[in-house]
Design a protein around this motif. Structure first.
Motif, PDB file in Angstrom:
ATOM      1  N   LEU A 130      12.198  10.787 -14.896  1.00 35.70           N
ATOM      2  CA  LEU A 130      10.982  10.061 -14.523  1.00 35.70           C
ATOM      3  C   LEU A 130       9.720  10.922 -14.589  1.00 35.70           C
ATOM      4  O   LEU A 130       8.683  10.458 -15.090  1.00 35.70           O
ATOM      5  N   PRO A 131       9.735  12.164 -14.096  1.00 35.71           N
ATOM      6  CA  PRO A 131       8.513  12.971 -14.191  1.00 35.71           C
ATOM      7  C   PRO A 131       8.023  13.168 -15.627  1.00 35.71           C
ATOM      8  O   PRO A 131       6.813  13.205 -15.869  1.00 35.71           O
ATOM      9  N   GLN A 132       8.945  13.261 -16.561  1.00 34.01           N
ATOM     10  CA  GLN A 132       8.548  13.402 -17.961  1.00 34.01           C
ATOM     11  C   GLN A 132       7.821  12.159 -18.449  1.00 34.01           C
ATOM     12  O   GLN A 132       6.801  12.253 -19.150  1.00 34.01           O
ATOM     13  N   LEU A 133       8.331  10.984 -18.079  1.00 36.68           N
ATOM     14  CA  LEU A 133       7.684   9.736 -18.486  1.00 36.68           C
ATOM     15  C   LEU A 133       6.294   9.609 -17.875  1.00 36.68           C
ATOM     16  O   LEU A 133       5.347   9.178 -18.543  1.00 36.68           O
ATOM     17  N   ALA A 169       5.263  10.102  -7.319  1.00 38.42           N
ATOM     18  CA  ALA A 169       4.068  10.647  -6.685  1.00 38.42           C
ATOM     19  C   ALA A 169       3.923  12.144  -6.971  1.00 38.42           C
ATOM     20  O   ALA A 169       2.820  12.627  -7.283  1.00 38.42           O
ATOM     21  N   GLU A 170       5.010  12.875  -6.876  1.00 36.30           N
ATOM     22  CA  GLU A 170       4.965  14.311  -7.147  1.00 36.30           C
ATOM     23  C   GLU A 170       4.586  14.587  -8.594  1.00 36.30           C
ATOM     24  O   GLU A 170       3.830  15.517  -8.878  1.00 36.30           O
ATOM     25  N   ALA A 171       5.096  13.754  -9.511  1.00 30.90           N
ATOM     26  CA  ALA A 171       4.757  13.931 -10.927  1.00 30.90           C
ATOM     27  C   ALA A 171       3.277  13.664 -11.175  1.00 30.90           C
ATOM     28  O   ALA A 171       2.670  14.261 -12.078  1.00 30.90           O
ATOM     29  N   ARG A 172       2.687  12.774 -10.381  1.00 29.06           N
ATOM     30  CA  ARG A 172       1.251  12.475 -10.490  1.00 29.06           C
ATOM     31  C   ARG A 172       0.392  13.435  -9.671  1.00 29.06           C
ATOM     32  O   ARG A 172      -0.823  13.442  -9.776  1.00 29.06           O
ATOM     33  N   GLY A 173       1.038  14.218  -8.808  1.00 25.24           N
ATOM     34  CA  GLY A 173       0.297  15.139  -7.980  1.00 25.24           C
ATOM     35  C   GLY A 173      -0.439  14.470  -6.842  1.00 25.24           C
ATOM     36  O   GLY A 173      -1.526  14.915  -6.437  1.00 25.24           O
ATOM     37  N   ASP A 177       2.372   9.079   1.002  1.00 24.39           N
ATOM     38  CA  ASP A 177       1.909   8.494   2.264  1.00 24.39           C
ATOM     39  C   ASP A 177       0.522   7.873   2.122  1.00 24.39           C
ATOM     40  O   ASP A 177       0.158   6.953   2.871  1.00 24.39           O
ATOM     41  N   LYS A 178      -0.256   8.356   1.155  1.00 21.81           N
ATOM     42  CA  LYS A 178      -1.622   7.860   0.961  1.00 21.81           C
ATOM     43  C   LYS A 178      -1.707   6.767  -0.109  1.00 21.81           C
ATOM     44  O   LYS A 178      -2.570   5.890  -0.035  1.00 21.81           O
ATOM     45  N   VAL A 179      -0.836   6.818  -1.116  1.00 17.46           N
ATOM     46  CA  VAL A 179      -0.960   5.876  -2.243  1.00 17.46           C
ATOM     47  C   VAL A 179       0.140   4.818  -2.261  1.00 17.46           C
ATOM     48  O   VAL A 179       0.068   3.862  -3.035  1.00 17.46           O
ATOM     49  N   GLY A 180       1.170   4.965  -1.426  1.00 17.30           N
ATOM     50  CA  GLY A 180       2.271   3.992  -1.427  1.00 17.30           C
ATOM     51  C   GLY A 180       1.840   2.645  -0.866  1.00 17.30           C
ATOM     52  O   GLY A 180       1.144   2.572   0.146  1.00 17.30           O
ATOM     53  N   LYS A 181       2.242   1.558  -1.543  1.00 14.50           N
ATOM     54  CA  LYS A 181       1.984   0.189  -1.087  1.00 14.50           C
ATOM     55  C   LYS A 181       3.332  -0.502  -0.912  1.00 14.50           C
ATOM     56  O   LYS A 181       4.000  -0.830  -1.881  1.00 14.50           O
ATOM     57  N   PHE A 182       3.715  -0.715   0.341  1.00 18.25           N
ATOM     58  CA  PHE A 182       5.042  -1.226   0.636  1.00 18.25           C
ATOM     59  C   PHE A 182       5.042  -2.711   0.987  1.00 18.25           C
ATOM     60  O   PHE A 182       6.078  -3.287   1.222  1.00 18.25           O
ATOM     61  N   CYS A 183       3.872  -3.324   1.006  1.00 19.78           N
ATOM     62  CA  CYS A 183       3.781  -4.759   1.256  1.00 19.78           C
ATOM     63  C   CYS A 183       2.428  -5.241   0.751  1.00 19.78           C
ATOM     64  O   CYS A 183       1.413  -4.573   0.953  1.00 19.78           O
ATOM     65  N   ARG A 184       2.418  -6.386   0.084  1.00 22.32           N
ATOM     66  CA  ARG A 184       1.173  -6.988  -0.358  1.00 22.32           C
ATOM     67  C   ARG A 184       1.151  -8.432   0.103  1.00 22.32           C
ATOM     68  O   ARG A 184       2.098  -9.181  -0.128  1.00 22.32           O
ATOM     69  N   HIS A 185       0.046  -8.814   0.752  1.00 23.91           N
ATOM     70  CA  HIS A 185      -0.052 -10.178   1.272  1.00 23.91           C
ATOM     71  C   HIS A 185      -1.523 -10.515   1.492  1.00 23.91           C
ATOM     72  O   HIS A 185      -2.291  -9.695   1.997  1.00 23.91           O
ATOM     73  N   GLY A 186      -1.894 -11.718   1.105  1.00 28.92           N
ATOM     74  CA  GLY A 186      -3.254 -12.169   1.344  1.00 28.92           C
ATOM     75  C   GLY A 186      -4.232 -11.699   0.284  1.00 28.92           C
ATOM     76  O   GLY A 186      -3.855 -11.261  -0.803  1.00 28.92           O
ATOM     77  N   ILE A 187      -5.528 -11.789   0.584  1.00 27.48           N
ATOM     78  CA  ILE A 187      -6.571 -11.373  -0.349  1.00 27.48           C
ATOM     79  C   ILE A 187      -6.729  -9.859  -0.217  1.00 27.48           C
ATOM     80  O   ILE A 187      -7.426  -9.347   0.663  1.00 27.48           O
ATOM     81  N   ILE A 188      -6.056  -9.129  -1.097  1.00 24.38           N
ATOM     82  CA  ILE A 188      -6.015  -7.675  -0.971  1.00 24.38           C
ATOM     83  C   ILE A 188      -6.908  -6.965  -1.978  1.00 24.38           C
ATOM     84  O   ILE A 188      -7.025  -5.736  -1.957  1.00 24.38           O
ATOM     85  N   GLY A 189      -7.533  -7.732  -2.886  1.00 27.22           N
ATOM     86  CA  GLY A 189      -8.385  -7.109  -3.887  1.00 27.22           C
ATOM     87  C   GLY A 189      -7.581  -6.570  -5.062  1.00 27.22           C
ATOM     88  O   GLY A 189      -6.359  -6.674  -5.108  1.00 27.22           O
TER      89      GLY A 189
END
Length: 260
Positions: A130-133, A169-173, A177-189
Motif C-alpha cells: 500500500l505505501p508504494q501505491l 496515513a504514514e505513507a502520506r506523512g 487522528d487528525k485526518v481520519g473520517k469514521f462517520c459521515r452524516h448530514g450536510i458535511i460539505g
C-alpha cells in the motif's frame, strides 16, 4: 520439535479454531486450553490440560506460547501473567485504546510479545504494498477504506481497517487522528483531499472483508481482501507462535517481523 501452545478463550470463535488446528498439526503441541469459570464444558475433547487459570498452565508448561484472541481487558491480564511467570504471548485481540497499546509495548521489553490486528498473510502483504501505491499515485487520489464483519463483532472499525488506515496515513506523512473520517452524516460539505475515510458495515456471518479505494480523476483502484474462513487467521497465529517461541524480548513484534 513441536511448538507448545496454550489457547486462551478456547471456546470462542477464534480460540476454538486455533485449538482444533493446533491439536491436529504435528508441528504443534496443544498443551492447555483456558476458559473462564463455568465455561469449560466440552473442552475435554482435546485430551489436554483444561483450566480457568492461565498462570497454572504457564507454570505447568513454561516453554509454551500463549495465543489470545479475546477482549482487551483479558489480553492485558494475559500480558501481566506472562510477565509474572516468564511466558510468551501472541495477541490477536482488537479494540485496544492507545494507552492499552502503550502497555503492550512497554511490557514487550520484558517478555516476548507479538500483537497483530490481523494474522492473515494476505493482509500483511497488502500492508507492504500500500505505501508504494500511495507514493506512486500521488495526492490527487482520495483514500477510503470500507470493512464488513459479522454482527457479533464488538469493536468498530475493525483493528484491520485501522491498521490499513494507519498504513495509508504514514505513507502520506499525516496523522490519522487528525485526518481520519469514521462517520459521515448530514450536510458535511465537500471532502477534503487530506481525509482518509474508514466506513464500517456489520451483519450476518461475514468473517471479514476489507477494501481500500484509491479514487482518482477519471479512474479508481479497489483492492479487496476477503477472509473466507477463520482458519486463515488461525494458521497465521500458529505461524506467529512458532516464530515467537525462538525470539527474545525487546520490542512489540508484528506479523511483518514473522513474514520477514
Amino acid at each position: 520439535m513441536a511448538t507448545e501452545i496454550i489457547v486462551l478463550g478456547a471456546k470462542g470463535r477464534m480460540g476454538s479454531t486455533i485449538a482444533r488446528l493446533a491439536d491436529n498439526d504435528p508441528d504443534y503441541a496443544l498443551c492447555a486450553v483456558i476458559e473462564r469459570e463455568g465455561n469449560t464444558d466440552g473442552l475435554e475433547v482435546y485430551s489436554t490440560f483444561v483450566s480457568t487459570n492461565l498462570q497454572d498452565a504457564l507454570l505447568k508448561y513454561p516453554s509454551a506460547v500463549v495465543i489470545d484472541f479475546t477482549v482487551p481487558k483479558v489480553s492485558l491480564d494475559t500480558v501481566k501473567c506472562c510477565k509474572e511467570v516468564g511466558g510468551k504471548a501472541v495477541i490477536g485481540t482488537t479494540g485496544f485504546s492507545s494507552e492499552e497499546l502503550s502497555y503492550l509495548k512497554e511490557n514487550s521489553k520484558d517478555i516476548s510479545l507479538l500483537w497483530a490486528p490481523n494474522m492473515s498473510v494476505g493482509i500483511n502483504v497488502l500492508l507492504k504494498i500500500l505505501p508504494q501505491l500511495v507514493k506512486i499515485l500521488g495526492e490527487k487520489y482520495d483514500l477510503e477504506i470500507s470493512e464488513i464483519h459479522h454482527k457479533f463483532k464488538k469493536d468498530a472499525p475493525s483493528g484491520t481497517a485501522l491498521k490499513l488506515a494507519q498504513c495509508l496515513a504514514e505513507a502520506r506523512g499525516v496523522d490519522l487522528d487528525k485526518v481520519g473520517k469514521f462517520c459521515r452524516h448530514g450536510i458535511i460539505g465537500e471532502r477534503s483531499s487530506e481525509e482518509i475515510g474508514v466506513q464500517t458495515l456489520r451483519g450476518g456471518d461475514v468473517v471479514g472483508d476489507h477494501t481500500v479505494y484509491f479514487l482518482g480523476p477519471g479512474e479508481r483502484i479497489e483492492i479487496t481482501h476477503r477472509a473466507h474462513s477463520r482458519e486463515t487467521f488461525a494458521q497465521g497465529a500458529l505461524r506467529a507462535a512458532k516464530w515467537l517461541a525462538h525470539q527474545k524480548p525487546g520490542k512489540l513484534y508484528s506479523m511483518s517481523d514473522v513474514l520477514n
